[in-house]
Design an enzyme around this catalytic site. Structure first.
Site, PDB file in Angstrom:
ATOM      1  N   GLY A 172      -9.571   4.909  -6.146  1.00  0.00           N
ATOM      2  CA  GLY A 172      -8.324   4.237  -6.562  1.00  0.00           C
ATOM      3  C   GLY A 172      -7.292   4.597  -5.410  1.00  0.00           C
TER       4      GLY A 172
ATOM      5  N   THR B 226      -3.234   2.166 -14.796  1.00  0.00           N
ATOM      6  CA  THR B 226      -3.493   0.848 -14.852  1.00  0.00           C
ATOM      7  C   THR B 226      -4.815   0.360 -14.057  1.00  0.00           C
ATOM      8  OG1 THR B 226      -2.095  -0.359 -13.173  1.00  0.00           O
ATOM      9  CG2 THR B 226      -1.177  -0.025 -15.587  1.00  0.00           C
ATOM     10  N   GLY B 227      -5.347   1.129 -13.357  1.00  0.00           N
ATOM     11  CA  GLY B 227      -6.623   1.015 -12.633  1.00  0.00           C
ATOM     12  C   GLY B 227      -7.794   1.494 -13.569  1.00  0.00           C
TER      13      GLY B 227
ATOM     14  N   ASP C 289       0.815  -1.072   0.075  1.00  0.00           N
ATOM     15  CA  ASP C 289      -0.097  -0.039   0.066  1.00  0.00           C
ATOM     16  C   ASP C 289       0.815   1.273  -0.145  1.00  0.00           C
ATOM     17  OD1 ASP C 289      -1.693   2.222   0.681  1.00  0.00           O
ATOM     18  OD2 ASP C 289      -2.531   1.024   2.418  1.00  0.00           O
TER      19      ASP C 289
ATOM     20  N   ASN D  13      -6.269  12.670 -10.882  1.00  0.00           N
ATOM     21  CA  ASN D  13      -6.757  13.211 -12.279  1.00  0.00           C
ATOM     22  C   ASN D  13      -6.499  14.761 -12.381  1.00  0.00           C
ATOM     23  OD1 ASN D  13      -9.180  14.577 -11.045  1.00  0.00           O
ATOM     24  ND2 ASN D  13      -9.771  12.615 -10.295  1.00  0.00           N
TER      25      ASN D  13
ATOM     26  N   ASP E  19      -5.730   7.528  -5.627  1.00  0.00           N
ATOM     27  CA  ASP E  19      -5.828   8.953  -5.026  1.00  0.00           C
ATOM     28  C   ASP E  19      -6.745   8.953  -4.043  1.00  0.00           C
ATOM     29  OD1 ASP E  19      -6.091  11.846  -5.729  1.00  0.00           O
ATOM     30  OD2 ASP E  19      -7.257  11.615  -7.488  1.00  0.00           O
TER      31      ASP E  19
HETATM   32  P1  ADP Z   1      -5.572   5.301 -12.550  1.00  0.00           P
HETATM   33  O1  ADP Z   1      -6.629   6.251 -12.670  1.00  0.00           O
HETATM   34  O2  ADP Z   1      -4.296   5.972 -13.096  1.00  0.00           O
HETATM   35  O3  ADP Z   1      -5.640   4.043 -13.495  1.00  0.00           O
HETATM   36  P2  ADP Z   1      -6.152   3.934 -10.006  1.00  0.00           P
HETATM   37  O4  ADP Z   1      -5.944   4.522  -8.683  1.00  0.00           O
HETATM   38  O5  ADP Z   1      -7.262   3.481 -10.595  1.00  0.00           O
HETATM   39  O6  ADP Z   1      -5.545   5.011 -11.271  1.00  0.00           O
HETATM   40  O7  ADP Z   1      -5.127   2.732 -10.253  1.00  0.00           O
HETATM   41  C1  ADP Z   1      -3.748   2.809 -10.296  1.00  0.00           C
HETATM   42  C2  ADP Z   1      -2.999   1.510  -9.617  1.00  0.00           C
HETATM   43  O8  ADP Z   1      -2.780   1.758  -8.364  1.00  0.00           O
HETATM   44  C3  ADP Z   1      -3.655   0.247  -9.728  1.00  0.00           C
HETATM   45  O9  ADP Z   1      -3.004  -0.796  -9.977  1.00  0.00           O
HETATM   46  C4  ADP Z   1      -4.366   0.117  -8.515  1.00  0.00           C
HETATM   47  O10 ADP Z   1      -4.541  -1.207  -8.249  1.00  0.00           O
HETATM   48  C5  ADP Z   1      -3.379   0.610  -7.849  1.00  0.00           C
HETATM   49  N1  ADP Z   1      -3.717   1.102  -6.204  1.00  0.00           N
HETATM   50  C6  ADP Z   1      -4.973   1.289  -5.743  1.00  0.00           C
HETATM   51  N2  ADP Z   1      -4.660   1.701  -4.551  1.00  0.00           N
HETATM   52  C7  ADP Z   1      -3.379   1.366  -3.985  1.00  0.00           C
HETATM   53  C8  ADP Z   1      -2.938   1.710  -2.973  1.00  0.00           C
HETATM   54  N3  ADP Z   1      -3.339   2.013  -1.691  1.00  0.00           N
HETATM   55  N4  ADP Z   1      -1.293   1.560  -2.938  1.00  0.00           N
HETATM   56  C9  ADP Z   1      -0.722   1.098  -4.251  1.00  0.00           C
HETATM   57  N5  ADP Z   1      -1.399   0.971  -5.353  1.00  0.00           N
HETATM   58  C10 ADP Z   1      -2.537   1.164  -5.292  1.00  0.00           C
END
Ligand code: ADP
Length: 183
Positions: free
Chosen positions: A38, A131-132, A16, A30, A40
């Site tokens: 996610g 990638t999310g 995390d 964003n 953010d």
């Molecule tokens: P984007 O909009 O750039 O795709 P996201 O937040 O949806 O951003 O996802 C980007 C990546 O961060 C994904 O692989 C997601 O699984 C990962 N992610 C989500 N929460 C956390 C966290 N607390 N720590 C690390 N990675 C995370």
């Protein structure tokens, strides 16, 4: 997995990003900088309300109420996070048959690293940007991210860069790409 690049460290781990004790962590924000889902959302929750206040201030003062363009980066304090700084960058939303997306994603890493170095940061953690929710294919994102980070570390005496992957599957993809590059 940990490798040495020109005296710098490049590490891949699962975890995390809000828990990282690096000088800076990177937020896959964003363009509004007002938070979202996610990673953010997780960063804003862990940092506390003051982070949003500073982001709003940057929107008004630095960006003149415009959105932060894709590939660009800005820096704030980390507030309640263990990291001292948060670097916010906006990844590209994946669209098939658009040929500038790798370039825009590479800019996210490059601009974040340059901004970190300007601030005297010597350790930084990245999530897998785009990638999310933005649906960038993980394998292509891994190639783009690692290529950009490695080129940067070959050019500068920086310190350490950690890619914090949120799933074992993402970790395996990044690891395979890094192993290929090391050969
Ligand atoms: P984007 O909009 O750039 O795709 P996201 O937040 O949806 O951003 O996802 C980007 C990546 O961060 C994904 O692989 C997601 O699984 C990962 N992610 C989500 N929460 C956390 C966290 N607390 N720590 C690390 N990675 C995370």
């Amino acid at each position: 997995m940990k490798t040495d690049k020109n005296g710098n460290i490049l590490e891949l781990m699962t975890g995390d990003i809000t828990k990282q004790r690096t000088d800076a962590i990177v937020n896959a924000a964003n363009g509004s900088l007002l938070g979202g889902g996610g990673v953010d959302g997780a960063i804003h929750r862990a940092a506390g309300k003051e982070l949003l206040t500073e982001c709003k201030q940057i929107r008004e003062e630095q960006l003149k109420d415009e959105k932060l363009p894709t590939g660009e980066a800005v820096i704030t304090s980390g507030y309640n996070l263990p990291a001292k700084y948060v670097i916010h960058t906006v990844g590209p939303v994946w669209k098939e048959h658009h040929d500038n997306q790798e370039y825009l994603l590479a800019n996210c890493y490059q601009n974040s690293l340059e901004l970190a170095m300007q601030q005297g940061v010597s350790s930084i953690a990245f999530p897998s940007i785009s990638t999310g929710v933005y649906r960038f294919p993980v394998s292509l994102a891994a190639k783009t991210a690692l290529k950009t980070i490695i080129e940067f570390l070959k050019s500068y005496n920086f310190g350490s860069v950690v890619m914090v992957l949120f799933s074992e599957q993402d970790y395996a993809t990044y690891e395979a790409v890094l192993k290929e590059k090391a050969e």
